[in-house]
Design a protein around this motif. Structure first.
Motif, PDB file in Angstrom:
ATOM      1  N   ILE A 214     135.505  11.137 -48.754  1.00 41.47           N
ATOM      2  CA  ILE A 214     135.000  11.375 -47.397  1.00 41.47           C
ATOM      3  C   ILE A 214     135.854  10.634 -46.372  1.00 41.47           C
ATOM      4  CG2 ILE A 214     133.061  10.898 -45.834  1.00 41.47           C
ATOM      5  CD1 ILE A 214     131.198  11.357 -48.239  1.00 41.47           C
ATOM      6  N   PHE A 215     136.188   9.367 -46.649  1.00 43.37           N
ATOM      7  CA  PHE A 215     136.991   8.583 -45.720  1.00 43.37           C
ATOM      8  C   PHE A 215     138.401   9.184 -45.553  1.00 43.37           C
ATOM      9  CE2 PHE A 215     134.400   4.548 -46.768  1.00 43.37           C
ATOM     10  CZ  PHE A 215     133.515   4.845 -45.734  1.00 43.37           C
ATOM     11  N   ILE A 216     139.022   9.534 -46.673  1.00 40.59           N
ATOM     12  CA  ILE A 216     140.384  10.088 -46.622  1.00 40.59           C
ATOM     13  C   ILE A 216     140.390  11.433 -45.911  1.00 40.59           C
ATOM     14  CG2 ILE A 216     142.281  10.998 -48.015  1.00 40.59           C
ATOM     15  CD1 ILE A 216     141.508   8.886 -50.141  1.00 40.59           C
ATOM     16  N   ALA A 217     139.438  12.293 -46.281  1.00 39.80           N
ATOM     17  CA  ALA A 217     139.357  13.621 -45.670  1.00 39.80           C
ATOM     18  C   ALA A 217     139.084  13.516 -44.177  1.00 39.80           C
ATOM     19  CB  ALA A 217     138.265  14.450 -46.348  1.00 39.80           C
ATOM     20  N   GLY A 218     138.230  12.573 -43.786  1.00 46.96           N
ATOM     21  CA  GLY A 218     137.904  12.407 -42.378  1.00 46.96           C
ATOM     22  C   GLY A 218     139.082  11.899 -41.565  1.00 46.96           C
ATOM     23  N   GLY A 219     139.756  10.866 -42.076  1.00 50.82           N
ATOM     24  CA  GLY A 219     140.869  10.275 -41.333  1.00 50.82           C
ATOM     25  C   GLY A 219     142.064  11.197 -41.219  1.00 50.82           C
ATOM     26  N   VAL A 220     142.537  11.709 -42.347  1.00 52.30           N
ATOM     27  CA  VAL A 220     143.713  12.581 -42.322  1.00 52.30           C
ATOM     28  C   VAL A 220     143.368  13.931 -41.698  1.00 52.30           C
ATOM     29  CG1 VAL A 220     145.538  13.650 -43.697  1.00 52.30           C
ATOM     30  CG2 VAL A 220     144.622  11.421 -44.365  1.00 52.30           C
ATOM     31  N   GLY A 221     142.152  14.411 -41.971  1.00 50.37           N
ATOM     32  CA  GLY A 221     141.729  15.673 -41.370  1.00 50.37           C
ATOM     33  C   GLY A 221     141.723  15.602 -39.855  1.00 50.37           C
ATOM     34  N   MET A 222     141.297  14.471 -39.307  1.00 52.04           N
ATOM     35  CA  MET A 222     141.306  14.290 -37.860  1.00 52.04           C
ATOM     36  C   MET A 222     142.743  14.276 -37.321  1.00 52.04           C
ATOM     37  SD  MET A 222     139.502  13.933 -35.141  1.00 52.04           S
ATOM     38  CE  MET A 222     137.883  13.475 -35.779  1.00 52.04           C
ATOM     39  N   TYR A 223     143.640  13.617 -38.041  1.00 61.90           N
ATOM     40  CA  TYR A 223     145.050  13.600 -37.632  1.00 61.90           C
ATOM     41  C   TYR A 223     145.635  15.008 -37.628  1.00 61.90           C
ATOM     42  CZ  TYR A 223     150.099  13.260 -38.141  1.00 61.90           C
ATOM     43  OH  TYR A 223     151.445  13.461 -38.002  1.00 61.90           O
ATOM     44  N   LEU A 224     145.397  15.763 -38.699  1.00 57.60           N
ATOM     45  CA  LEU A 224     145.935  17.121 -38.792  1.00 57.60           C
ATOM     46  C   LEU A 224     145.354  18.021 -37.702  1.00 57.60           C
ATOM     47  CD1 LEU A 224     145.874  17.638 -42.669  1.00 57.60           C
ATOM     48  CD2 LEU A 224     147.868  17.215 -41.224  1.00 57.60           C
ATOM     49  N   HIS A 225     144.067  17.821 -37.388  1.00 55.67           N
ATOM     50  CA  HIS A 225     143.450  18.612 -36.328  1.00 55.67           C
ATOM     51  C   HIS A 225     144.091  18.286 -34.983  1.00 55.67           C
ATOM     52  CE1 HIS A 225     140.607  21.012 -34.223  1.00 55.67           C
ATOM     53  NE2 HIS A 225     139.905  19.996 -33.733  1.00 55.67           N
ATOM     54  N   THR A 226     144.386  17.011 -34.757  1.00 55.32           N
ATOM     55  CA  THR A 226     145.044  16.602 -33.517  1.00 55.32           C
ATOM     56  C   THR A 226     146.420  17.245 -33.394  1.00 55.32           C
ATOM     57  OG1 THR A 226     143.901  14.466 -33.585  1.00 55.32           O
ATOM     58  CG2 THR A 226     145.834  14.623 -32.170  1.00 55.32           C
ATOM     59  N   VAL A 227     147.182  17.240 -34.492  1.00 56.92           N
ATOM     60  CA  VAL A 227     148.500  17.866 -34.495  1.00 56.92           C
ATOM     61  C   VAL A 227     148.384  19.358 -34.190  1.00 56.92           C
ATOM     62  CG1 VAL A 227     150.460  18.498 -35.958  1.00 56.92           C
ATOM     63  CG2 VAL A 227     149.545  16.170 -36.039  1.00 56.92           C
ATOM     64  N   ALA A 228     147.409  20.021 -34.820  1.00 57.98           N
ATOM     65  CA  ALA A 228     147.219  21.459 -34.591  1.00 57.98           C
ATOM     66  C   ALA A 228     146.934  21.740 -33.117  1.00 57.98           C
ATOM     67  CB  ALA A 228     146.072  21.980 -35.461  1.00 57.98           C
ATOM     68  N   LEU A 229     146.153  20.877 -32.477  1.00 57.20           N
ATOM     69  CA  LEU A 229     145.840  21.057 -31.068  1.00 57.20           C
ATOM     70  C   LEU A 229     147.060  20.785 -30.188  1.00 57.20           C
ATOM     71  CD1 LEU A 229     142.315  19.361 -30.881  1.00 57.20           C
ATOM     72  CD2 LEU A 229     142.812  21.809 -30.806  1.00 57.20           C
ATOM     73  N   GLN A 230     147.936  19.880 -30.631  1.00 56.40           N
ATOM     74  CA  GLN A 230     149.124  19.557 -29.844  1.00 56.40           C
ATOM     75  C   GLN A 230     150.136  20.692 -29.834  1.00 56.40           C
ATOM     76  OE1 GLN A 230     149.927  15.538 -31.752  1.00 56.40           O
ATOM     77  NE2 GLN A 230     150.598  15.124 -29.662  1.00 56.40           N
ATOM     78  N   ILE A 231     150.294  21.363 -30.962  1.00 56.44           N
ATOM     79  CA  ILE A 231     151.402  22.306 -31.097  1.00 56.44           C
ATOM     80  C   ILE A 231     150.968  23.771 -31.136  1.00 56.44           C
ATOM     81  CG2 ILE A 231     152.830  20.627 -32.282  1.00 56.44           C
ATOM     82  CD1 ILE A 231     152.133  21.873 -34.914  1.00 56.44           C
ATOM     83  N   GLY A 232     149.665  24.045 -31.108  1.00 59.23           N
ATOM     84  CA  GLY A 232     149.230  25.429 -31.228  1.00 59.23           C
ATOM     85  C   GLY A 232     148.111  25.796 -30.287  1.00 59.23           C
TER      86      GLY A 232
END
Length: 309
Positions: A214-232
């Motif tokens: 849960i911790f890993i999925a939450g932290g990295v998932g949030m980072y990946l979501h941020t990247v997706a919002l930045q570039i797409g």
């Protein structure tokens, strides 16, 4: 059932609003960096956002408020995952796509085309079908090996996503959104099977591999979501997230955790699930060409950077 649905809807509203605010913060930060002539420093050699640019986006007030809403949405979503079948709770939460699309019109200046509106309508109809067909949630009991498998798969997916975003750069928007959705889906599964919740037992919880998934999925998932919002496209990235956090958890809930539909309504549950996924994919498909064409409404008054001869 009713309390669970209300909780899932509230989580959806928090996630949808948070996504748009994070997109506003990300794009404002990118524009400010460009105005300072720092665009090159804000990207990797593959054209994606660097860690420093993502960090700068994360400290804008819009992004921070959006993140707080995400945490509230996470708490509400975790509660809903314990009260509803995963195929219902995750799909209702994924309806944040609708909230995102509507708010992006006002806050990001994005205009939805007819195909996007039709796709959103399909998602709404699918949610009605799912809510009608949903039965009881499973017990959430799973073999210990399942907890370890969840942790291992989460590490592989999130680690692979981090690497893929680095090498694919600006082409990784949909992939980043999809993998962030898989991460959030892993959170839903982890919350369902997590030991030590009822009754509460902290040592038991800390010894459960699902907690660290849960911790890993939450932290990295949030980072990946941020990247997706930045570039797409904000709608495209969110739609990809919807697919990731809906499909796999829904299947796991039915196959391994005992989630069921009402007697005689299995066909409706399957139809609603497929329509929800298809509608989300359609929004991603039709919305992605506009990924870089919309100018956030909040930034219209920001002067363009002056070219240096």
């Amino acid at each position: 059932m009713i309390i669970g649905l209300v909780t899932a809807v509230a989580a959806s509203a928090c996630y949808g609003t948070g996504s748009v605010l994070q997109a506003v913060g990300s794009r404002r930060s990118a524009q400010q960096e460009a105005a300072k002539g720092a665009s090159a420093a804000g990207t990797t050699q593959h054209g994606g956002p660097s860690l420093s640019s993502t960090a700068k986006a994360a400290v804008t007030w819009e992004f921070m408020v959006g993140t707080v809403l995400d945490f509230v949405g996470f708490a509400l979503g975790a509660l809903a995952a314990r009260m509803l079948p995963l195929f219902l709770s995750q799909t209702v939460i994924s309806a944040n796509l609708i909230v995102t699309a509507l708010l992006s019109i006002k806050l990001l200046g994005i205009r939805l085309n007819r195909k996007e509106w039709m796709s959103i309508g399909v998602v709404c109809a699918a949610l009605v079908l799912l809510a009608t067909a949903a039965g009881h949630e499973g017990s959430g009991e799973a073999a210990r090996s399942t907890h370890w498998w969840l942790l291992a798969i989460t590490v592989v997916l999130m680690g692979g996503g981090w690497i893929a975003v680095h090498f694919l750069g600006s082409k990784a928007a949909i992939l980043a959104g999809l993998l962030s959705g898989l991460g959030f889906g892993a959170i839903g599964v982890g919350v369902r099977i997590l030991d030590g919740i009822d009754p509460f037992d902290l040592p038991t919880m800390l010894a459960d591999p699902a907690l660290y998934a849960i911790f890993i999925a939450g932290g990295v998932g949030m980072y990946l979501h941020t990247v997706a919002l930045q570039i797409g496209s904000v709608n495209g990235a969110t739609a990809a997230l919807v697919v990731g956090e809906t499909v796999l958890p829904g299947i796991i809930g039915v196959v391994w955790l005992g989630d069921t539909s009402r007697a005689g309504f299995a066909w409706m549950a399957v139809l609603g699930f497929l329509l929800a996924v298809a509608g989300a994919v359609a929004v991603a498909w039709f919305g992605e060409p506009d990924a870089h064409s919309a100018t956030p409404a909040v930034e219209k008054d920001t002067p363009e950077p002056t070219a240096v001869a």
